[in-house]
Motif scaffolding. Structure first.
Motif, mmCIF file in Angstrom:
data_model
loop_
_atom_site.group_PDB
_atom_site.id
_atom_site.type_symbol
_atom_site.label_atom_id
_atom_site.label_comp_id
_atom_site.label_asym_id
_atom_site.label_seq_id
_atom_site.Cartn_x
_atom_site.Cartn_y
_atom_site.Cartn_z
ATOM 1 N N GLY A 111 15.516 3.786 -2.825
ATOM 2 C CA GLY A 111 16.634 4.424 -2.136
ATOM 3 C C GLY A 111 16.340 5.868 -1.761
ATOM 4 O O GLY A 111 15.857 6.639 -2.577
ATOM 5 N N GLY A 112 16.644 6.230 -0.508
ATOM 6 C CA GLY A 112 16.447 7.600 -0.046
ATOM 7 C C GLY A 112 15.089 7.842 0.588
ATOM 8 O O GLY A 112 14.886 8.846 1.267
ATOM 9 N N HIS A 113 14.125 6.934 0.368
ATOM 10 C CA HIS A 113 12.790 7.072 0.974
ATOM 11 C C HIS A 113 12.754 6.351 2.320
ATOM 12 O O HIS A 113 13.239 5.226 2.438
ATOM 13 C CB HIS A 113 11.722 6.457 0.059
ATOM 14 C CG HIS A 113 11.465 7.244 -1.185
ATOM 15 N ND1 HIS A 113 10.540 8.258 -1.247
ATOM 16 C CD2 HIS A 113 12.016 7.157 -2.425
ATOM 17 C CE1 HIS A 113 10.530 8.762 -2.477
ATOM 18 N NE2 HIS A 113 11.417 8.113 -3.205
ATOM 19 N N THR A 114 12.146 6.994 3.319
ATOM 20 C CA THR A 114 12.051 6.356 4.641
ATOM 21 C C THR A 114 10.752 5.574 4.795
ATOM 22 O O THR A 114 10.561 4.894 5.802
ATOM 23 C CB THR A 114 12.139 7.420 5.752
ATOM 24 O OG1 THR A 114 11.179 8.450 5.479
ATOM 25 C CG2 THR A 114 13.526 8.028 5.847
ATOM 26 N N GLU A 115 9.831 5.698 3.818
ATOM 27 C CA GLU A 115 8.560 4.973 3.894
ATOM 28 C C GLU A 115 8.218 4.357 2.532
ATOM 29 O O GLU A 115 8.776 4.750 1.495
ATOM 30 C CB GLU A 115 7.414 5.922 4.310
ATOM 31 C CG GLU A 115 7.551 6.534 5.689
ATOM 32 C CD GLU A 115 7.457 5.531 6.831
ATOM 33 O OE1 GLU A 115 6.973 4.393 6.592
ATOM 34 O OE2 GLU A 115 7.866 5.877 7.958
ATOM 35 N N PHE A 116 7.267 3.443 2.546
ATOM 36 C CA PHE A 116 6.732 2.866 1.314
ATOM 37 C C PHE A 116 5.722 3.863 0.729
ATOM 38 O O PHE A 116 4.667 4.098 1.327
ATOM 39 C CB PHE A 116 6.048 1.521 1.602
ATOM 40 C CG PHE A 116 7.019 0.408 1.873
ATOM 41 C CD1 PHE A 116 7.365 -0.492 0.871
ATOM 42 C CD2 PHE A 116 7.607 0.279 3.125
ATOM 43 C CE1 PHE A 116 8.278 -1.510 1.124
ATOM 44 C CE2 PHE A 116 8.526 -0.734 3.390
ATOM 45 C CZ PHE A 116 8.856 -1.632 2.382
ATOM 46 N N ARG A 117 6.080 4.500 -0.421
ATOM 47 C CA ARG A 117 5.179 5.513 -0.996
ATOM 48 C C ARG A 117 5.240 5.554 -2.527
ATOM 49 O O ARG A 117 4.786 6.515 -3.136
ATOM 50 C CB ARG A 117 5.493 6.890 -0.409
ATOM 51 C CG ARG A 117 6.866 7.452 -0.733
ATOM 52 C CD ARG A 117 6.967 8.934 -0.351
ATOM 53 N NE ARG A 117 7.009 9.145 1.068
ATOM 54 C CZ ARG A 117 8.136 9.334 1.778
ATOM 55 N NH1 ARG A 117 9.315 9.330 1.177
ATOM 56 N NH2 ARG A 117 8.081 9.524 3.078
ATOM 57 N N ILE A 118 5.793 4.507 -3.143
ATOM 58 C CA ILE A 118 5.911 4.526 -4.599
ATOM 59 C C ILE A 118 4.750 3.753 -5.212
ATOM 60 O O ILE A 118 4.669 2.526 -5.089
ATOM 61 C CB ILE A 118 7.245 3.894 -5.086
ATOM 62 C CG1 ILE A 118 8.437 4.375 -4.246
ATOM 63 C CG2 ILE A 118 7.451 4.170 -6.574
ATOM 64 C CD1 ILE A 118 8.730 5.848 -4.293
ATOM 65 N N VAL A 119 3.822 4.473 -5.864
ATOM 66 C CA VAL A 119 2.751 3.785 -6.599
ATOM 67 C C VAL A 119 3.338 3.366 -7.946
ATOM 68 O O VAL A 119 4.152 4.079 -8.534
ATOM 69 C CB VAL A 119 1.502 4.687 -6.796
ATOM 70 C CG1 VAL A 119 0.785 4.906 -5.486
ATOM 71 C CG2 VAL A 119 1.853 6.016 -7.451
ATOM 72 N N HIS A 120 2.938 2.196 -8.418
ATOM 73 C CA HIS A 120 3.606 1.660 -9.615
ATOM 74 C C HIS A 120 2.669 0.771 -10.417
ATOM 75 O O HIS A 120 1.623 0.312 -9.925
ATOM 76 C CB HIS A 120 4.856 0.866 -9.212
ATOM 77 C CG HIS A 120 4.590 -0.162 -8.142
ATOM 78 N ND1 HIS A 120 4.021 -1.394 -8.404
ATOM 79 C CD2 HIS A 120 4.776 -0.115 -6.793
ATOM 80 C CE1 HIS A 120 3.888 -2.073 -7.267
ATOM 81 N NE2 HIS A 120 4.341 -1.322 -6.276
#
Length: 518
Positions: A111-120
């Motif tokens: 939520g709140g992110h406009t792109e895919f950028r979460i490394v997990h």
């Protein structure tokens, strides 16, 4: 001396250990060494990786928007631009992140992110980071970790005999620490002290935080007359799994909504379209208030998170922990709605620090959720907190090393710190008073100083808080200190700051919402 063993404290300790192999670094932590807020971070770490679709400016814009433009823009730019370097370092330290078949890192969106950028790392990113960093620290010959060591108070000039206490020029000399195993209070002196104690979720009845999150660092810095700000900004995570039991609730990660889960009322109606065009991917303050409002309208104790249309195989691969928890609770997320409620999750305010993590007290640094660094503004963007811990941990370490090289410490004061004095104190024979007062405080904060506030509620809360404060102070003044009593004292201090800063607010911003200003 490092107080706390989450991502902020551990990354700071590792940096100093590497650069100054002769320095003695003591990490004190009040429970098991891995029992931290970091360990429970599910979603991941926000960092710009795919430069074909993403860039620093997009991440900066998303962070500023989520923070309602109350963020310090210079800080936001610094953290986001330094992010990739700090990320690469922890990969070198042994942290594993999920990768695609071609070796590229898998990226999620929240939520709140406009792109895919979460490394997990699946849905237990924090636990994986905690594991690797602790392993690294335990192999470092100049790092000592003392678990079950509870910090009672910082040591400043006012503890030193015949020393004038100048409010404009306070110095820290370490801390008084309760060794819980040996039931002894010892002084631990240090040239440089780092506070990395995490948040204060347990000031409320329901929280996603582990039981150690009682605002200790913020409280003892406040008592030492350090600057604390923005305590009115508390993020309530929209989707914690509903339980009839108070305390720590299981978090259903933002990433589940990022992957397509929908919110519905108990009777199956969608509702997020009424509140924001981004619907389930709106920022956490909007989603939490929407759920709170729907629950008030219907009188229901929870709403539902609908995962029934999601790809089962992908869900189980990405969220194995969440899937298992649901099944353990008798909920099949592909047949039933997951019951969810908002719960206290993250504190945006705290100890005031500069870009190097220096507090207003000399030789005292602070990093992570216990601080107001300027990164989050009025509301934190999902998965920016682990990033903050790494970047500020690095900056604080570099500044501490600079201080240690200058060696301008007052050795006379360091050597003249007195031992803790327990004369005339008595051991509490029963804990019922502590339990009772803690419950009262949490009920009052949950009812009067929660997601939606009002001037009338805040004024009543101020009066109730004062009564609890007086009762706790009386207990503290004649009792031998225990972690339970000290935590209660800290929660009372934190509640005072939240109420005071809420009353000073005259407009709604981010996570702060007073219905009188609507």
């Amino acid at each position: 001396m490092v107080i706390g063993s989450g991502i902020s404290g551990l990354s700071y300790a590792i940096k100093i250990s590497e650069k100054l192999p002769d320095a003695k670094i003591t990490i004190v932590t009040k429970a098991e060494e891995d029992e931290t807020n970091t360990k429970y971070a599910q979603g991941g770490l926000a960092v710009v990786m795919d430069l074909d679709t993403d860039n620093f400016q997009k991440h900066i814009d998303d962070t500023m928007r989520a923070g309602d433009y109350e963020n310090n823009r210079e800080v936001v730019e610094m953290v986001i631009k330094e992010g990739p370097d700090r990320f690469r370092e922890i990969v070198e330290w042994g942290v594993n992140f999920d990768k695609k078949e071609d070796g590229e890192f898998k990226l999620g969106r929240e939520g709140g992110h406009t792109e895919f950028r979460i490394v997990h790392h699946k849905d237990i990113t924090g636990a994986e980071i905690e594991r690797a960093l602790l392993e690294y620290c335990n192999k470092s010959p100049n790092i000592e970790i003392l678990d079950y060591h509870y910090v009672i108070d910082l040591i400043t000039q006012h503890h030193i005999p015949n020393k004038n206490f100048d409010l404009e020029n306070i110095s820290c000399y370490g801390a008084y620490v309760l060794d819980q195993k040996n039931k002894k209070i010892k002084k631990i002196t240090a040239k440089v002290t780092m506070v990395a104690t995490g948040g204060a979720g347990h000031v409320y009845k329901n929280t996603t935080n582990p039981k150690i999150a009682t605002g200790d660092g913020i409280a003892f810095v406040h008592r030492a007359r350090g600057k604390v700000s923005n305590m009115q900004y508390i993020q309530f995570h929209p989707t914690a799994m509903y339980s009839k039991r108070d305390g720590m609730l299981f978090l259903i990660s933002e990433a589940v909504r990022g992957d397509g889960a929908k919110l519905r009322t108990k009777n199956g109606e969608k509702f997020m379209h009424k509140y924001d065009e981004r619907e389930e991917l709106a920022s956490r303050d909007i989603v939490a208030r929407a759920i709170d409002n729907e629950m008030k309208i219907s009188g229901d104790e929870y709403v539902g998170l609908d995962c029934r249309e999601m790809d089962k195989e992908k869900f189980i691969e990405h969220f194995p922990n969440i899937y298992q928890k649901c099944m353990d609770e008798g909920i099949d997320p592909f047949k039933q709605l997951i019951p969810v409620v908002p719960a206290s999750h993250y504190l945006m305010g705290g100890i005031v620090v500069d870009k190097d993590g220096q507090s207003s007290i000399k030789n005292l640094f602070a990093v992570g959720e216990c601080t107001n660094s300027g990164l989050h503004g009025a509301n934190r963007l999902a998965s920016n907190s682990l990033l903050e811990g790494l970047v500020y941990g690095h900056n604080a370490a570099m500044k501490s090393i600079e201080l240690l090289h200058k060696d301008e410490f007052n050795y006379f004061d360091l050597e003249n710190v007195p031992e803790w004095n327990e004369e005339g104190m008595k051991v509490m024979e029963e804990k019922v008073l502590i339990t009772y007062l803690r419950k009262q405080l949490q009920e009052m904060m949950s009812d009067l100083v929660s997601i939606v506030r009002s001037n009338e509620r805040l004024q009543l809360a101020q009066k109730k808080q004062r009564e609890i404060y007086e009762a706790v102070t009386e207990l503290y003044n004649y009792s031998v200190i225990s972690p339970e009593l000290s935590e209660l004292r800290n929660l009372v201090n934190v509640s005072y700051l939240i109420i005071k800063h809420s009353l000073a607010m005259k407009e709604n911003k981010g996570a702060f919402y007073n219905k009188d200003f609507a």
